[in-house]
Write an enzyme that holds these catalytic residues in place. Structure first.
Site, short mmCIF file in Angstrom:
data_model
loop_
_atom_site.label_atom_id
_atom_site.label_comp_id
_atom_site.label_asym_id
_atom_site.label_seq_id
_atom_site.Cartn_x
_atom_site.Cartn_y
_atom_site.Cartn_z
N LEU A 125 27.31 15.88 -17.39
CA LEU A 125 26.80 14.89 -16.34
C LEU A 125 27.95 14.54 -15.76
O LEU A 125 28.06 14.58 -14.48
CB LEU A 125 25.99 13.83 -17.21
CG LEU A 125 25.43 12.94 -16.01
CD1 LEU A 125 24.63 13.45 -15.10
CD2 LEU A 125 24.87 11.61 -16.79
N GLU A 367 29.09 7.26 -22.43
CA GLU A 367 27.83 7.14 -22.54
C GLU A 367 27.25 5.65 -22.15
O GLU A 367 26.55 4.86 -22.84
CB GLU A 367 27.49 7.38 -23.92
CG GLU A 367 27.94 8.59 -24.29
CD GLU A 367 26.93 9.39 -25.37
OE1 GLU A 367 25.91 9.17 -25.52
OE2 GLU A 367 27.48 10.45 -25.82
N THR A 369 29.25 2.44 -20.07
CA THR A 369 30.38 1.49 -20.18
C THR A 369 29.79 0.22 -20.63
O THR A 369 28.57 -0.14 -20.37
CB THR A 369 31.27 1.13 -19.01
OG1 THR A 369 30.10 0.62 -17.93
CG2 THR A 369 31.78 2.17 -18.37
N1 CAA Z 1 14.25 7.94 -20.12
C1 CAA Z 1 13.52 8.80 -19.06
N2 CAA Z 1 13.61 8.49 -17.93
C2 CAA Z 1 14.51 7.37 -17.59
C3 CAA Z 1 15.07 6.76 -18.48
C4 CAA Z 1 14.97 7.10 -19.91
N3 CAA Z 1 15.87 6.35 -20.81
N4 CAA Z 1 15.69 5.66 -17.80
C5 CAA Z 1 15.59 5.95 -16.32
N5 CAA Z 1 14.48 7.03 -16.35
C6 CAA Z 1 13.95 7.34 -14.99
C7 CAA Z 1 13.44 6.29 -14.52
O1 CAA Z 1 11.79 5.95 -14.84
C8 CAA Z 1 13.05 6.48 -12.96
O2 CAA Z 1 12.18 7.45 -12.98
P1 CAA Z 1 10.71 6.91 -11.96
O3 CAA Z 1 11.31 6.60 -10.57
O4 CAA Z 1 9.79 8.08 -11.84
O5 CAA Z 1 10.32 5.87 -12.76
C9 CAA Z 1 14.40 7.47 -12.96
O6 CAA Z 1 14.85 7.74 -14.06
C10 CAA Z 1 15.55 6.60 -12.41
O7 CAA Z 1 15.80 5.39 -13.09
P2 CAA Z 1 16.83 4.21 -12.67
O8 CAA Z 1 16.17 3.89 -11.15
O9 CAA Z 1 16.53 3.26 -13.64
O10 CAA Z 1 18.11 4.77 -12.49
P3 CAA Z 1 19.13 3.99 -12.06
O11 CAA Z 1 19.91 4.72 -10.86
O12 CAA Z 1 19.11 2.46 -11.82
O13 CAA Z 1 20.39 4.13 -13.39
C11 CAA Z 1 22.33 3.56 -14.52
C12 CAA Z 1 21.36 3.61 -13.34
C13 CAA Z 1 21.42 2.91 -15.64
C14 CAA Z 1 23.51 2.77 -14.47
C15 CAA Z 1 22.47 5.07 -14.71
O14 CAA Z 1 23.14 5.76 -13.74
C16 CAA Z 1 23.39 5.17 -16.18
O15 CAA Z 1 22.92 5.21 -17.29
N6 CAA Z 1 24.69 5.42 -16.05
C17 CAA Z 1 25.49 5.67 -17.07
C18 CAA Z 1 25.66 7.20 -17.28
C19 CAA Z 1 26.57 7.59 -18.36
O16 CAA Z 1 26.12 6.78 -19.56
N7 CAA Z 1 27.21 8.78 -18.51
C20 CAA Z 1 27.91 9.08 -19.54
C21 CAA Z 1 27.77 10.49 -19.68
S1 CAA Z 1 28.33 11.28 -21.29
C22 CAA Z 1 28.97 12.52 -20.74
O17 CAA Z 1 28.92 13.21 -19.98
C23 CAA Z 1 30.50 12.58 -21.32
C24 CAA Z 1 30.43 13.91 -22.78
O18 CAA Z 1 31.10 13.82 -23.40
C25 CAA Z 1 29.22 14.72 -22.74
#
Ligand code: CAA
Length: 401
Positions: A125, A367, A369
């Protein structure tokens, strides 16, 4: 409310503890110092059933419940964070996501070999310019006949140079990409062997040095449409769902790290003397040790509650986020205090607490911050974020131990 673990849980805890203590603990200092990811550990973890730990037996897994996954993570991170990271990406972020969102064909082709440890999987991601801001990714997937052509770059990917399969997130709708509408994002299973796929290891990392972390490059990688996970446009939800599982493993792992700091500090406090007495007799040292214990117990209860909700097939985003935030922040406190209790020796790699200190910081950042989790918790309370069921939950555990 039943606070007791079952015999099956205890047996698992003990076997992971014994394995990690015997096979990894004596070598971890050297692996860490030399930045070595030891691939030979993977078949051993597979034979313990860890690589398919809470995947049902019908898909080649061990069929254990989600608490078992947490217990294994606690025990693995007690020895070294790099071991727990394997479960976080391979099981938490990837396999459990395929279990909930994959087609039967995808489960047969990808989930089964992953659960048996024949293939290793990770999650793509994060990008160079998009971490917390998951909507900010730039990778695109363009449909061409019965294939998608994916172009982009992923960064900070655990097991980047090790994994055979990656769950890759990309925009399939370019208009929605401009509008940052997450319903334009999709998820794909990409194999390392697909032409145009390459990876590399990040060598400047200063923690989790026995783990492999790197980047992925996707240069017009052709992915068959059968590898689209969920429907087109469901990628963002799938990523968030995956993070509900990944964050759970991080929370349980960080709890193990707190326990490791506590145990190392207790042992040192009884062995080291200053002013004619064991340093454990000094009140300020006692205070730090006592705080490690309260943080450990609280962190453990939080991830256990999240695992219990998963077992019941219930929504757990809010609880899992809280468990992850609390445990990782507490592990940072515990590691900092463990170094101080060890005095100058804590500043040397002769003792494990310096490694714990370097390792704990990563999980405060990845995952989600600390800041993202704080905001999410506050937003739930303020009513700015709805605490509603996800479209797709993990399947409830049919046979609880
Ligand atoms: N499960 C299923 N669907 C979900 C969900 C969940 N837990 N959380 C949100 N959704 C859905 C929502 O229902 C919404 O859909 P609908 O409009 O149809 O209802 C859609 O997803 C969008 O949700 P939000 O509006 O809540 O999304 P957002 O843009 O406000 O989210 C955020 C903001 C919470 C900051 C999010 O971007 C986030 O969690 N960011 C952090 C990302 C992260 O943790 N990255 C680390 C990745 S780890 C990696 O890549 C490294 C590795 O080693 C592999």
């Amino acid at each position: 409310m039943d606070f007791d673990l079952t015999d099956e849980h205890r047996l698992l805890e003990q076997s992971v503890r014994e394995w990690a203590g015997r096979e990894v603990a004596p070598r971890i200092r050297e692996l860490d110092r030399t930045h070595t990811f030891d691939r030979r550990l993977l078949p051993q973890m597979a034979s313990l059933g860890l690589l398919g730990i809470s995947v049902p037996e019908q898909y080649g897994g061990s069929g254990m419940d989600y608490l078992s996954l947490g217990l294994a993570c606690e025990e693995l991170e007690y020895v070294d964070t790099s071991l727990r990271v394997i479960l976080s990406v391979h099981v938490g972020l990837n396999s459990l996501t395929l279990l909930s969102w994959g087609t039967e064909d995808q489960k047969a082709r990808y989930l089964v070999p992953q659960a048996q440890g024949e293939r290793i999987a990770t999650f793509g991601l994060t990008e160079p310019a998009a971490g917390s801001d998951a909507r900010g990714i730039q990778t695109v997937a363009v449909k061409n006949g019965d294939r998608y052509v994916i172009t982009g770059e992923k960064m900070w990917i655990s097991l980047a140079d090790v994994a055979d399969h990656v769950l890759v997130f990309a925009w399939t709708d370019q208009v929605k990409k401009k509008e940052r509408d997450p319903s334009g994002m999709s998820a794909f299973i990409v194999e390392r062997s697909f032409p145009g796929f390459s990876s590399g290891t990040l060598t400047e990392k200063w923690g989790i040095l026995a783990g492999n972390t790197g980047f992925l490059k996707l240069d017009e990688v052709e992915v068959p449409e059968e590898n689209l996970v969920g429907r087109e446009g469901e990628g963002f939800k799938i990523a968030m769902f995956a993070l509900d599982q990944g964050r759970f493993t991080v929370a349980a792992g960080a709890t193990g790290l707190i326990r490791a700091c506590r145990d190392a500090s207790v042992a040192y406090a009884k062995q080291r003397k200053t002013f004619g007495v064991e340093i454990g007799s000094h009140q300020l040292v006692k205070e730090m040790i006592a705080a490690m214990e309260s943080d450990y117990q609280a962190a453990r209860l939080l991830w256990l509650r999240s695992g219990w909700l998963k077992n019941a097939g219930r929504r757990n985003t809010r609880e899992t986020g809280l468990a992850k935030w609390f445990a990782t922040s507490a592990s940072e406190r515990a590691a900092g205090d463990a170094v101080e209790i060890h005095g100058a020796n804590g500043y040397s790699d002769e003792y494990p607490v310096g490694r714990f200190y370097r390792n704990c910081k990563g999980a405060v950042i990845y995952e989600g911050t600390r800041e993202i989790h704080k905001i999410m918790q506050a937003d739930y309370l303020l009513g700015y974020r709805e605490d509603r069921p996800s479209r797709c939950e993990l399947p409830a555990v049919e046979r609880l131990p």
